[in-house]
Design an enzyme around this catalytic site. Structure first.
Site, PDB file in Angstrom:
ATOM      1  N   CYS B  37     -15.488 -51.553  -0.196  1.00 41.56           N
ATOM      2  CA  CYS B  37     -16.905 -51.771   0.072  1.00 41.56           C
ATOM      3  C   CYS B  37     -17.248 -51.638   1.548  1.00 41.56           C
ATOM      4  O   CYS B  37     -18.417 -51.646   1.920  1.00 41.56           O
ATOM      5  CB  CYS B  37     -17.364 -53.115  -0.471  1.00 41.56           C
ATOM      6  SG  CYS B  37     -16.303 -54.477  -0.038  1.00 41.56           S
ATOM      7  N   CYS B 107     -14.072 -60.432  -2.677  1.00 39.88           N
ATOM      8  CA  CYS B 107     -14.555 -61.093  -1.454  1.00 39.88           C
ATOM      9  C   CYS B 107     -13.728 -62.341  -1.165  1.00 39.88           C
ATOM     10  O   CYS B 107     -13.424 -62.637  -0.006  1.00 39.88           O
ATOM     11  CB  CYS B 107     -16.019 -61.494  -1.599  1.00 39.88           C
ATOM     12  SG  CYS B 107     -17.122 -60.100  -1.863  1.00 39.88           S
TER      13      CYS B 107
END
Lengths: 177, 128
Positions: B37, B107
């Site tokens: 990402c 994350c």
């Protein structure tokens, strides 16, 4: 690899885009659901399914980056949990800090950002050239080493593309004010 | 996709944003990234060398709300822990606390990696 098979292509990283488009149109006509309106339910389902696969295949394979990501994923080398080189992270971090300064209204960062946009734009183009080289290298002589190089090159390109996007957005917002 | 209230809270009021002196021998720095990402996360700890307790933790993350919340929460948890206790923090603890959806689990993995990288750096600098 499903997307290549749908278009009767041998899986290669480099592709002729005109040929790809022609194959996509030919097969899309052949499987167009309108042509199956009087066919059995099973055949209608198959036509729909093939049309969907062809659309996905064309959308993925016509874009060199999406194609390479698909190719690597099929070979078990998707992007998750791969490492980025520390120098790149430092550089990305510093540029993001400079971006944040501009976002907070410090105009002195603008020159730095214009410079950064040019530098990262050039890095993106050189990444794309690298991809082209790696494609032909792998197609000519397939090896896992080359695929790993491709993986690393794509990861790096992702960071650079994000930076180009963010810098552009920031410069655009500020010139509009 | 809707963020949980806890993610929003950390995103809107991130705890311990900032940086510590990288050259300080009692400071460990971890810089990690997620190529899928394009996120970058820097996390730092300042350890009391005689007690081994983390006295300060700072972070700066460029990324999505979940990446910011994960690192913000991590710095909250790190403060007051020993180095070994800090290493026991698992990404799943962060997932549970923040109710992260499956697409945002990476994350929390990034935050766990950042903690480990910061502590590794501290250990290298302090020579053990």
């Amino acid at each position: 690899m499903k997307f290549y098979e749908a278009l009767d292509l041998v899986p290669t990283l480099a592709l002729d885009l005109d040929d790809l488009k022609k194959r996509f149109y030919d097969r899309s006509r052949q499987w167009h659901p309108d042509r199956f309106s009087r066919a059995s339910a099973a055949e209608q389902d198959q036509a729909l399914e093939m049309t969907a696969i062809l659309n996905d295949a064309f959308r993925t394979l016509r874009d060199p980056v999406a194609r390479a990501e698909y190719f690597l994923k099929e070979r078990g080398l998707d992007s998750s949990r791969t490492e980025a080189p520390p120098e790149l992270l430092e550089e990305v971090f510093e540029l993001n800090m400079a971006l944040e300064e501009l976002r907070d209204g410090d105009q002195s960062a603008r020159g730095q950002l214009v410079e950064a946009r040019d530098r990262f734009g050039a890095m993106l183009r050189s990444s794309d050239d690298q991809l082209t080289d790696i494609f032909s290298q792998f197609d000519f002589s397939p090896s896992d080493d080359t695929l790993n190089t491709l993986r690393a090159t794509l990861n790096r390109r992702r960071y650079i593309a994000n930076l180009v996007r963010d810098v552009d957005k920031e410069l655009h917002v500020h010139s509009a004010n | 996709m809707a963020y949980s209230d806890k993610v929003l809270d950390h995103y809107n009021n991130p705890r311990n944003v900032g940086s510590l002196d990288k050259a300080d021998p009692t400071v460990g720095t971890g810089m990690v990234g997620a190529p899928e990402c394009g996120d970058v996360m820097k996390l730092q700890v300042k350890v009391n060398p005689s007690t081994g307790i983390i006295e300060e933790a700072k972070f700066k993350t460029f990324g999505c709300g979940s990446a910011i919340a994960s690192s913000s929460l991590a710095t909250e948890w790190l403060r007051g822990k020993t180095v070994d206790e800090a290493l026991a923090i698992k990404n799943t603890d962060i997932v549970n606390e923040l109710s992260l959806p499956p697409v945002k689990i990476h994350c929390s993995v990034l935050a766990e990696d950042a903690i480990k990288a910061a502590i590794d750096d501290y250990k290298k600098k302090s020579g053990n």
